[in-house]
Design a protein around this motif. Sequence first.
Motif, PDB file in Angstrom:
ATOM      1  N   ASP A 274       0.841  -1.195   0.000  1.00 28.34           N
ATOM      2  CA  ASP A 274       0.000   0.000   0.000  1.00 28.34           C
ATOM      3  C   ASP A 274       0.875   1.243   0.000  1.00 28.34           C
ATOM      4  O   ASP A 274       2.004   1.221   0.518  1.00 28.34           O
ATOM      5  CB  ASP A 274      -0.883   0.060   1.255  1.00 28.34           C
ATOM      6  CG  ASP A 274      -2.186  -0.705   1.115  1.00 28.34           C
ATOM      7  OD1 ASP A 274      -2.596  -0.978  -0.023  1.00 28.34           O
ATOM      8  OD2 ASP A 274      -2.776  -1.024   2.164  1.00 28.34           O
ATOM      9  N   GLY A 275       0.329   2.332  -0.520  1.00 30.35           N
ATOM     10  CA  GLY A 275       0.970   3.630  -0.430  1.00 30.35           C
ATOM     11  C   GLY A 275       0.320   4.455   0.667  1.00 30.35           C
ATOM     12  O   GLY A 275      -0.915   4.524   0.746  1.00 30.35           O
ATOM     13  N   GLY A 276       1.128   5.089   1.494  1.00 27.93           N
ATOM     14  CA  GLY A 276       0.591   5.886   2.579  1.00 27.93           C
ATOM     15  C   GLY A 276      -0.178   7.110   2.117  1.00 27.93           C
ATOM     16  O   GLY A 276      -0.988   7.665   2.868  1.00 27.93           O
ATOM     17  N   GLN A 277       0.051   7.536   0.865  1.00 22.53           N
ATOM     18  CA  GLN A 277      -0.670   8.683   0.308  1.00 22.53           C
ATOM     19  C   GLN A 277      -1.860   8.263  -0.545  1.00 22.53           C
ATOM     20  O   GLN A 277      -2.471   9.103  -1.208  1.00 22.53           O
ATOM     21  CB  GLN A 277       0.290   9.538  -0.526  1.00 22.53           C
ATOM     22  CG  GLN A 277       1.483  10.081   0.265  1.00 22.53           C
ATOM     23  CD  GLN A 277       1.069  10.921   1.447  1.00 22.53           C
ATOM     24  OE1 GLN A 277       0.234  11.822   1.312  1.00 22.53           O
ATOM     25  NE2 GLN A 277       1.623  10.628   2.614  1.00 22.53           N
ATOM     26  N   ASP A 278      -2.202   6.978  -0.518  1.00 20.69           N
ATOM     27  CA  ASP A 278      -3.351   6.463  -1.268  1.00 20.69           C
ATOM     28  C   ASP A 278      -4.567   6.573  -0.357  1.00 20.69           C
ATOM     29  O   ASP A 278      -4.771   5.742   0.528  1.00 20.69           O
ATOM     30  CB  ASP A 278      -3.100   5.010  -1.668  1.00 20.69           C
ATOM     31  CG  ASP A 278      -4.209   4.440  -2.542  1.00 20.69           C
ATOM     32  OD1 ASP A 278      -5.208   5.145  -2.793  1.00 20.69           O
ATOM     33  OD2 ASP A 278      -4.076   3.282  -2.964  1.00 20.69           O
ATOM     34  N   VAL A 279      -5.346   7.602  -0.553  1.00 19.98           N
ATOM     35  CA  VAL A 279      -6.443   7.900   0.383  1.00 19.98           C
ATOM     36  C   VAL A 279      -7.756   8.075  -0.373  1.00 19.98           C
ATOM     37  O   VAL A 279      -8.514   9.007  -0.127  1.00 19.98           O
ATOM     38  CB  VAL A 279      -6.119   9.153   1.224  1.00 19.98           C
ATOM     39  CG1 VAL A 279      -5.009   8.867   2.223  1.00 19.98           C
ATOM     40  CG2 VAL A 279      -5.702  10.334   0.327  1.00 19.98           C
ATOM     41  N   ILE A 280      -8.073   7.152  -1.280  1.00 15.24           N
ATOM     42  CA  ILE A 280      -9.327   7.233  -2.018  1.00 15.24           C
ATOM     43  C   ILE A 280     -10.483   7.004  -1.047  1.00 15.24           C
ATOM     44  O   ILE A 280     -10.536   5.972  -0.376  1.00 15.24           O
ATOM     45  CB  ILE A 280      -9.373   6.188  -3.145  1.00 15.24           C
ATOM     46  CG1 ILE A 280      -8.226   6.419  -4.124  1.00 15.24           C
ATOM     47  CG2 ILE A 280     -10.713   6.258  -3.881  1.00 15.24           C
ATOM     48  CD1 ILE A 280      -8.117   5.354  -5.200  1.00 15.24           C
ATOM     49  N   PRO A 281     -11.432   7.928  -0.943  1.00 13.49           N
ATOM     50  CA  PRO A 281     -12.560   7.736  -0.029  1.00 13.49           C
ATOM     51  C   PRO A 281     -13.359   6.476  -0.387  1.00 13.49           C
ATOM     52  O   PRO A 281     -13.506   6.126  -1.555  1.00 13.49           O
ATOM     53  CB  PRO A 281     -13.415   8.994  -0.247  1.00 13.49           C
ATOM     54  CG  PRO A 281     -12.465  10.014  -0.789  1.00 13.49           C
ATOM     55  CD  PRO A 281     -11.489   9.240  -1.615  1.00 13.49           C
ATOM     56  N   GLY A 282     -13.848   5.807   0.639  1.00 13.89           N
ATOM     57  CA  GLY A 282     -14.668   4.625   0.423  1.00 13.89           C
ATOM     58  C   GLY A 282     -13.896   3.351   0.229  1.00 13.89           C
ATOM     59  O   GLY A 282     -14.488   2.292   0.015  1.00 13.89           O
ATOM     60  N   VAL A 283     -12.562   3.429   0.311  1.00 15.44           N
ATOM     61  CA  VAL A 283     -11.714   2.257   0.092  1.00 15.44           C
ATOM     62  C   VAL A 283     -10.963   1.942   1.384  1.00 15.44           C
ATOM     63  O   VAL A 283     -10.248   2.789   1.916  1.00 15.44           O
ATOM     64  CB  VAL A 283     -10.707   2.490  -1.041  1.00 15.44           C
ATOM     65  CG1 VAL A 283      -9.785   1.285  -1.199  1.00 15.44           C
ATOM     66  CG2 VAL A 283     -11.435   2.776  -2.347  1.00 15.44           C
ATOM     67  N   THR A 284     -11.144   0.743   1.890  1.00 13.37           N
ATOM     68  CA  THR A 284     -10.328   0.265   3.005  1.00 13.37           C
ATOM     69  C   THR A 284      -9.123  -0.446   2.418  1.00 13.37           C
ATOM     70  O   THR A 284      -9.269  -1.444   1.706  1.00 13.37           O
ATOM     71  CB  THR A 284     -11.121  -0.714   3.888  1.00 13.37           C
ATOM     72  OG1 THR A 284     -12.292  -0.066   4.369  1.00 13.37           O
ATOM     73  CG2 THR A 284     -10.286  -1.177   5.070  1.00 13.37           C
ATOM     74  N   ASN A 285      -7.933   0.057   2.693  1.00 17.91           N
ATOM     75  CA  ASN A 285      -6.742  -0.500   2.086  1.00 17.91           C
ATOM     76  C   ASN A 285      -6.322  -1.803   2.757  1.00 17.91           C
ATOM     77  O   ASN A 285      -7.029  -2.330   3.608  1.00 17.91           O
ATOM     78  CB  ASN A 285      -5.628   0.537   2.077  1.00 17.91           C
ATOM     79  CG  ASN A 285      -5.919   1.663   1.093  1.00 17.91           C
ATOM     80  OD1 ASN A 285      -6.669   1.482   0.138  1.00 17.91           O
ATOM     81  ND2 ASN A 285      -5.345   2.823   1.326  1.00 17.91           N
TER      82      ASN A 285
END
Length: 332
Positions: A274-285
């Motif tokens: 995972d990327g720490g800057q991957d913050v798409i709303p509605g997605v649990t990483n």
Amino acid sequence: MSPAEFAAAQWTRATGAGVDPHEYRRVTDGLTSVADWGPAFHRTGHDYLGRAEDAGSSRSAGEYLLMAARWFHLATLAPYPYPDAHRAAGEADHALGRALTVLEPGARRVSGEGFTGWLRGPSDAPGTVVVVPGLDSAKEEFLDLVSALLARGLAVFAMDGPGQGVLAATTTFVPDYERIVGRAVDALGAARVGLVGLSLGGYFAARTAALEPRVAAVATVSGPFRLDWAELPPPVRDIMAQRAGGADAAHAFARDVDLAALAPRISAPLLVVDGGQDVIPGVTNGEPLARLAPHGTYLSVPHGDHLLGNARPDWLPRLSDHIAHALRGTPA
């Protein structure tokens, strides 16, 4: 969104896919509207077809064709419906096939119900890696990942599944993607299989690893553990509706994206990136996936964005080694 904003948002994805960053800037700096994205990238793909025709060697022609495939694929990422998106996807597929015919005469097209792709690498490889694309990606986007796996002596099958790549024009997403991978593995005749899934393909790969006993290694990159339809950004919902066959079908599909019950059934070694800057709303990483899987390892790159195109040295070698070691049965 302005064309400059959209180009900035796609910057690391495009350069991660292998296009020249300076050319990307030249193409996108000339956009006056986001509606110009698809046509501009489509034209650039055709420019590379012309270079391939004029090339002084078959090697150069093949390399230009690979670059054409990348640009044609990126044309399909237009933020609004691009009337020629399916044609661009078809041209990406055709350019990739022409390139491999020149550069890797041993590469083999393998197709079946719900899938198509190219099998590359040695016939005596210790395993075959299936590369699974995501929501709006395709086999042409991850050529550098394929090259990294090939360099480790593995065979690689980069595929388009239902609703993906060249098949997006005639098919829609299916919830039970493991059936598609199973058919592909049957067609490949592979006894020992690794899976690498990217973005939504990470969900497909993890689901398949839980349900397909021939999977001996798996890795996900920016894959969702769960989706919440109500929180997904409208552009993501729109793309999902296009690929799933309508808003209702997309809503039902998103509701099924939940790995809580399946993660404990993944017996193969699993690497979750995972990327720490991957913050798409509605997605649990992916951290819960790695935690719940019996042999899961979690790699979070703090500065990485979605698909981590801005952090490739931080994960690509490790992922490739993880798959190679697991398929060979050697310690990582």
